[in-house]
Design a protein around this motif. Structure first.
Motif, PDB file in Angstrom:
ATOM      1  N   VAL A  46       0.847  -1.197   0.000  1.00  0.00           N
ATOM      2  CA  VAL A  46       0.000   0.000   0.000  1.00  0.00           C
ATOM      3  C   VAL A  46       0.879   1.243   0.000  1.00  0.00           C
ATOM      4  N   ASP A  47       1.908   1.264   0.870  1.00  0.00           N
ATOM      5  CA  ASP A  47       2.832   2.392   0.914  1.00  0.00           C
ATOM      6  C   ASP A  47       3.553   2.558  -0.413  1.00  0.00           C
ATOM      7  N   ALA A  48       4.004   1.438  -0.973  1.00  0.00           N
ATOM      8  CA  ALA A  48       4.736   1.495  -2.239  1.00  0.00           C
ATOM      9  C   ALA A  48       3.856   2.069  -3.355  1.00  0.00           C
ATOM     10  N   ASN A  49       2.580   1.724  -3.347  1.00  0.00           N
ATOM     11  CA  ASN A  49       1.655   2.238  -4.356  1.00  0.00           C
ATOM     12  C   ASN A  49       1.458   3.738  -4.185  1.00  0.00           C
ATOM     13  N   PHE A  50       1.243   4.187  -2.940  1.00  0.00           N
ATOM     14  CA  PHE A  50       1.119   5.623  -2.686  1.00  0.00           C
ATOM     15  C   PHE A  50       2.385   6.353  -3.128  1.00  0.00           C
ATOM     16  N   GLU A  51       3.515   5.790  -2.799  1.00  0.00           N
ATOM     17  CA  GLU A  51       4.799   6.405  -3.170  1.00  0.00           C
ATOM     18  C   GLU A  51       4.894   6.597  -4.684  1.00  0.00           C
ATOM     19  N   ARG A  52       4.527   5.566  -5.439  1.00  0.00           N
ATOM     20  CA  ARG A  52       4.596   5.631  -6.901  1.00  0.00           C
ATOM     21  C   ARG A  52       3.644   6.695  -7.454  1.00  0.00           C
ATOM     22  N   LEU A  53       2.424   6.727  -6.923  1.00  0.00           N
ATOM     23  CA  LEU A  53       1.429   7.686  -7.410  1.00  0.00           C
ATOM     24  C   LEU A  53       1.797   9.121  -7.031  1.00  0.00           C
ATOM     25  N   ILE A  54       2.340   9.310  -5.831  1.00  0.00           N
ATOM     26  CA  ILE A  54       2.764  10.644  -5.406  1.00  0.00           C
ATOM     27  C   ILE A  54       3.882  11.159  -6.300  1.00  0.00           C
ATOM     28  N   ALA A  55       4.856  10.297  -6.594  1.00  0.00           N
ATOM     29  CA  ALA A  55       5.963  10.697  -7.469  1.00  0.00           C
ATOM     30  C   ALA A  55       5.440  11.098  -8.847  1.00  0.00           C
ATOM     31  N   LEU A 218      -9.984  -2.913   2.352  1.00  0.00           N
ATOM     32  CA  LEU A 218      -9.264  -1.673   2.605  1.00  0.00           C
ATOM     33  C   LEU A 218      -8.194  -1.463   1.533  1.00  0.00           C
ATOM     34  N   PHE A 219      -8.131  -0.277   0.970  1.00  0.00           N
ATOM     35  CA  PHE A 219      -7.133   0.084  -0.055  1.00  0.00           C
ATOM     36  C   PHE A 219      -7.231  -0.798  -1.296  1.00  0.00           C
ATOM     37  N   SER A 220      -8.420  -1.333  -1.548  1.00  0.00           N
ATOM     38  CA  SER A 220      -8.577  -2.260  -2.680  1.00  0.00           C
ATOM     39  C   SER A 220      -9.120  -1.572  -3.933  1.00  0.00           C
ATOM     40  N   ASP A 221      -9.538  -0.322  -3.810  1.00  0.00           N
ATOM     41  CA  ASP A 221     -10.131   0.395  -4.943  1.00  0.00           C
ATOM     42  C   ASP A 221      -9.099   1.357  -5.531  1.00  0.00           C
ATOM     43  N   PRO A 222      -8.526   1.044  -6.699  1.00  0.00           N
ATOM     44  CA  PRO A 222      -7.497   1.904  -7.294  1.00  0.00           C
ATOM     45  C   PRO A 222      -7.968   3.341  -7.517  1.00  0.00           C
ATOM     46  N   LYS A 223      -9.265   3.508  -7.833  1.00  0.00           N
ATOM     47  CA  LYS A 223      -9.774   4.851  -8.089  1.00  0.00           C
ATOM     48  C   LYS A 223      -9.746   5.692  -6.815  1.00  0.00           C
ATOM     49  N   ARG A 224     -10.068   5.086  -5.674  1.00  0.00           N
ATOM     50  CA  ARG A 224     -10.038   5.817  -4.410  1.00  0.00           C
ATOM     51  C   ARG A 224      -8.602   6.157  -4.005  1.00  0.00           C
ATOM     52  N   ILE A 225      -7.675   5.253  -4.261  1.00  0.00           N
ATOM     53  CA  ILE A 225      -6.266   5.515  -3.934  1.00  0.00           C
ATOM     54  C   ILE A 225      -5.746   6.672  -4.777  1.00  0.00           C
ATOM     55  N   GLN A 226      -6.005   6.629  -6.078  1.00  0.00           N
ATOM     56  CA  GLN A 226      -5.562   7.707  -6.970  1.00  0.00           C
ATOM     57  C   GLN A 226      -6.231   9.024  -6.583  1.00  0.00           C
ATOM     58  N   SER A 227      -7.513   8.958  -6.259  1.00  0.00           N
ATOM     59  CA  SER A 227      -8.245  10.161  -5.891  1.00  0.00           C
ATOM     60  C   SER A 227      -7.667  10.803  -4.637  1.00  0.00           C
ATOM     61  N   ALA A 228      -7.279   9.987  -3.648  1.00  0.00           N
ATOM     62  CA  ALA A 228      -6.707  10.524  -2.414  1.00  0.00           C
ATOM     63  C   ALA A 228      -5.422  11.290  -2.700  1.00  0.00           C
ATOM     64  N   VAL A 229      -4.580  10.733  -3.577  1.00  0.00           N
ATOM     65  CA  VAL A 229      -3.336  11.412  -3.956  1.00  0.00           C
ATOM     66  C   VAL A 229      -3.646  12.725  -4.671  1.00  0.00           C
ATOM     67  N   ASP A 230      -4.587  12.684  -5.600  1.00  0.00           N
ATOM     68  CA  ASP A 230      -4.945  13.895  -6.347  1.00  0.00           C
ATOM     69  C   ASP A 230      -5.515  14.975  -5.437  1.00  0.00           C
ATOM     70  N   ILE A 231      -6.415  14.576  -4.535  1.00  0.00           N
ATOM     71  CA  ILE A 231      -7.027  15.545  -3.630  1.00  0.00           C
ATOM     72  C   ILE A 231      -5.961  16.219  -2.761  1.00  0.00           C
ATOM     73  N   ALA A 232      -5.045  15.405  -2.228  1.00  0.00           N
ATOM     74  CA  ALA A 232      -4.024  15.939  -1.323  1.00  0.00           C
ATOM     75  C   ALA A 232      -3.037  16.860  -2.039  1.00  0.00           C
ATOM     76  N   LEU A 233      -2.702  16.526  -3.296  1.00  0.00           N
ATOM     77  CA  LEU A 233      -1.645  17.261  -3.996  1.00  0.00           C
ATOM     78  C   LEU A 233      -2.153  18.306  -4.990  1.00  0.00           C
ATOM     79  N   ASN A 234      -3.435  18.253  -5.341  1.00  0.00           N
ATOM     80  CA  ASN A 234      -3.960  19.222  -6.313  1.00  0.00           C
ATOM     81  C   ASN A 234      -3.707  20.682  -5.934  1.00  0.00           C
ATOM     82  N   PRO A 235      -3.763  21.046  -4.640  1.00  0.00           N
ATOM     83  CA  PRO A 235      -3.474  22.453  -4.327  1.00  0.00           C
ATOM     84  C   PRO A 235      -2.076  22.900  -4.727  1.00  0.00           C
TER      85      PRO A 235
END
Length: 238
Positions: A46-55, A218-235
């Protein structure tokens, strides 16, 4: 970064909008070009996926990114130099050693990789107010939303008294951006999903109980994971 339990409300219409910037956004864009993602323990998928999407998101927004693999040698050397930052007897963090460790790491990142800021992330637990309606109540928090009830059947609706309200646990992605002097520049959240739900609508004959969301969901929906990254970083996007 530690887990913070913060109390927020999902229904107040006059609450000021959360501002993630601790300094002006223009200042960040004027001084921050290269960001290091400091998250060395990425064995967790889960962490590795967040890391990749954040980068990927940071690069799409115009920043250069230094990933954890490039940071690890610098961090390992600093750890050896300080002899670790935890007291071997108590297991507690030694503040003096910790300060030396971080100064050494950040100086190494600036000198060797020309890093301007460092980004850390964690999944945190949020305690969110809800006010469920007679049909399909929805919880809103940190830019996302999700149905409050685990299931809603015909009899639930037929006999609903529509009186569910209280607080519920939700998961969010927390991102902190700090400069190489360890001053926070930006703190943002992106909602992921509810950690628990109510068993169903409040009815005249059924007691409503909280049900933990199964770990497999938990953390099984790729769209929700991507959305969380976008919401946090969009500003941060220019």
């Amino acid at each position: 970064a530690a887990i913070f339990a913060l109390f927020i409300t999902s229904c107040a219409t006059n609450k000021p909008q959360y501002d993630p910037f601790l300094i002006p956004k223009a200042t960040i864009y004027g001084t921050v070009k290269t960001i290091a993602i400091f998250h060395l323990k990425n064995e967790n998928p889960v962490d590795a996926n967040f890391e990749r999407l954040i980068a990927a998101k940071l690069r799409a927004d115009g920043f250069s990114v230094v990933e954890p693999e490039q940071i690890k040698p610098i961090a390992d050397k600093a750890s050896r130099t300080t002899g670790g930052i935890y007291d071997p007897q108590t297991g507690e963090e030694d503040k003096t050693k910790s300060d030396i460790y971080w100064r050494t790491v950040l100086q190494g990142l600036k000198t060797n990789l020309n890093v301007d800021a460092i980004l850390t992330f964690n999944v945190v637990l949020r305690t969110v107010k809800f006010n469920g309606g007679p049909v399909g109540g929805v919880v809103k928090w940190d830019g996302t939303s999700e149905p409050l009830y685990a299931h809603v059947g015909f009899t639930d609706v037929l006999f609903s008294n529509g009186q569910n309200f209280g607080t519920i646990d939700a998961l969010s992605l927390k991102i902190i951006l700090a400069d190489v002097q360890r001053r926070n520049l930006f703190v943002s959240f992106g909602g992921i999903q509810l950690e628990s739900k109510l068993s169903g609508l409040p009815t005249a004959f059924t007691k409503q109980e909280f049900q933990s969301v199964p770990k497999s969901e938990l953390f099984s929906d790729p769209k929700r994971i991507q959305s969380a990254v976008d919401i946090a970083l969009n500003p941060l996007a220019n």
